[in-house]
Design a protein around this motif. Structure first.
Motif, mmCIF file in Angstrom:
data_model
loop_
_atom_site.group_PDB
_atom_site.id
_atom_site.type_symbol
_atom_site.label_atom_id
_atom_site.label_comp_id
_atom_site.label_asym_id
_atom_site.label_seq_id
_atom_site.Cartn_x
_atom_site.Cartn_y
_atom_site.Cartn_z
ATOM 1 N N VAL A 42 43.327 -58.153 99.931
ATOM 2 C CA VAL A 42 43.916 -58.012 101.152
ATOM 3 C C VAL A 42 43.623 -59.210 101.933
ATOM 4 C CG1 VAL A 42 42.478 -56.762 102.637
ATOM 5 C CG2 VAL A 42 44.835 -56.948 103.229
ATOM 6 N N ASN A 43 44.525 -59.968 102.724
ATOM 7 C CA ASN A 43 43.914 -61.272 103.422
ATOM 8 C C ASN A 43 43.248 -60.880 104.635
ATOM 9 O OD1 ASN A 43 44.197 -63.433 105.034
ATOM 10 N ND2 ASN A 43 46.331 -64.076 104.521
ATOM 11 N N SER A 64 49.367 -61.306 100.153
ATOM 12 C CA SER A 64 48.218 -60.396 100.317
ATOM 13 C C SER A 64 48.015 -60.013 101.739
ATOM 14 C CB SER A 64 46.915 -60.767 99.969
ATOM 15 O OG SER A 64 46.316 -61.934 100.465
ATOM 16 N N ALA A 67 47.960 -54.825 101.208
ATOM 17 C CA ALA A 67 47.097 -54.798 99.904
ATOM 18 C C ALA A 67 47.935 -54.963 98.718
ATOM 19 C CB ALA A 67 46.246 -53.653 100.215
ATOM 20 N N VAL A 73 49.578 -59.400 92.241
ATOM 21 C CA VAL A 73 49.327 -60.900 92.550
ATOM 22 C C VAL A 73 49.717 -61.422 91.538
ATOM 23 C CG1 VAL A 73 48.024 -62.636 93.429
ATOM 24 C CG2 VAL A 73 47.667 -60.485 94.435
ATOM 25 N N VAL A 88 41.751 -65.593 92.815
ATOM 26 C CA VAL A 88 41.692 -64.510 93.904
ATOM 27 C C VAL A 88 39.976 -64.749 94.111
ATOM 28 C CG1 VAL A 88 41.161 -62.026 94.012
ATOM 29 C CG2 VAL A 88 43.367 -63.115 93.253
ATOM 30 N N LEU A 97 39.731 -63.367 101.354
ATOM 31 C CA LEU A 97 40.107 -62.237 100.790
ATOM 32 C C LEU A 97 39.143 -61.116 100.689
ATOM 33 C CD1 LEU A 97 42.579 -63.236 97.633
ATOM 34 C CD2 LEU A 97 43.326 -62.418 99.920
ATOM 35 N N TYR A 99 38.157 -57.418 98.994
ATOM 36 C CA TYR A 99 38.766 -56.613 97.866
ATOM 37 C C TYR A 99 38.059 -55.253 97.622
ATOM 38 C CZ TYR A 99 34.508 -57.850 95.502
ATOM 39 O OH TYR A 99 32.976 -57.773 95.149
#
Length: 126
Positions: A42-43, A64, A67, A73, A88, A97, A99
């Motif tokens: 997620v950003n 992102s 989620a 992606v 990523v 990001l 995770y």
């Protein structure tokens, strides 16, 4: 530029073709073994411009906003999973990001034959 030269790097339908090693800047190894296809990203830097200029990084950050798994992606980017994991990982290293890897308890699932039968029935029903 001759038509022969143009054919080697340009596809009439897809446009210019870029080799995967160009997208990952020559890297092919996975420096982040904790990332797998089910890892959610997620950003973590909404509204902040990506530190890296490549369009793939901006697209990953855009995707992102909510989620997504690394596999999702990769599908959206139309890139192989291994290349996506590298990109990523770069954004995780940059702090852009966050995770979350899946719970690493595959043995508990593999020891439950009823669950495996239910999954098999579900796949056969498709």
């Amino acid at each position: 530029m001759s038509d022969d030269e143009r054919e080697s790097w340009y596809d009439e339908d897809a446009g210019p073709l870029v080799r995967l090693y160009a997208v990952t800047h020559g890297r092919s190894d996975n420096a982040r073994p904790e990332l797998d296809m089910l890892t959610l990203v997620v950003n973590a830097s909404a509204g902040v411009r990506p530190r890296r200029p490549d369009p793939e990084y901006a697209e990953i950050l855009r995707l992102s906003r909510t989620a997504l798994s690394v596999a999702e992606v990769a599908a959206h980017l139309n890139l192989p999973l291994t290349s996506t994991k590298i990109l990523v990982g770069d954004l995780i290293d940059d702090g852009q990001l966050k995770y979350r890897s899946p719970d690493p308890k595959p043995d508990a699932v593999s020891r439950n034959p009823e669950l495996l039968r239910a999954v098999l029935r579900g796949i056969q029903a498709i």
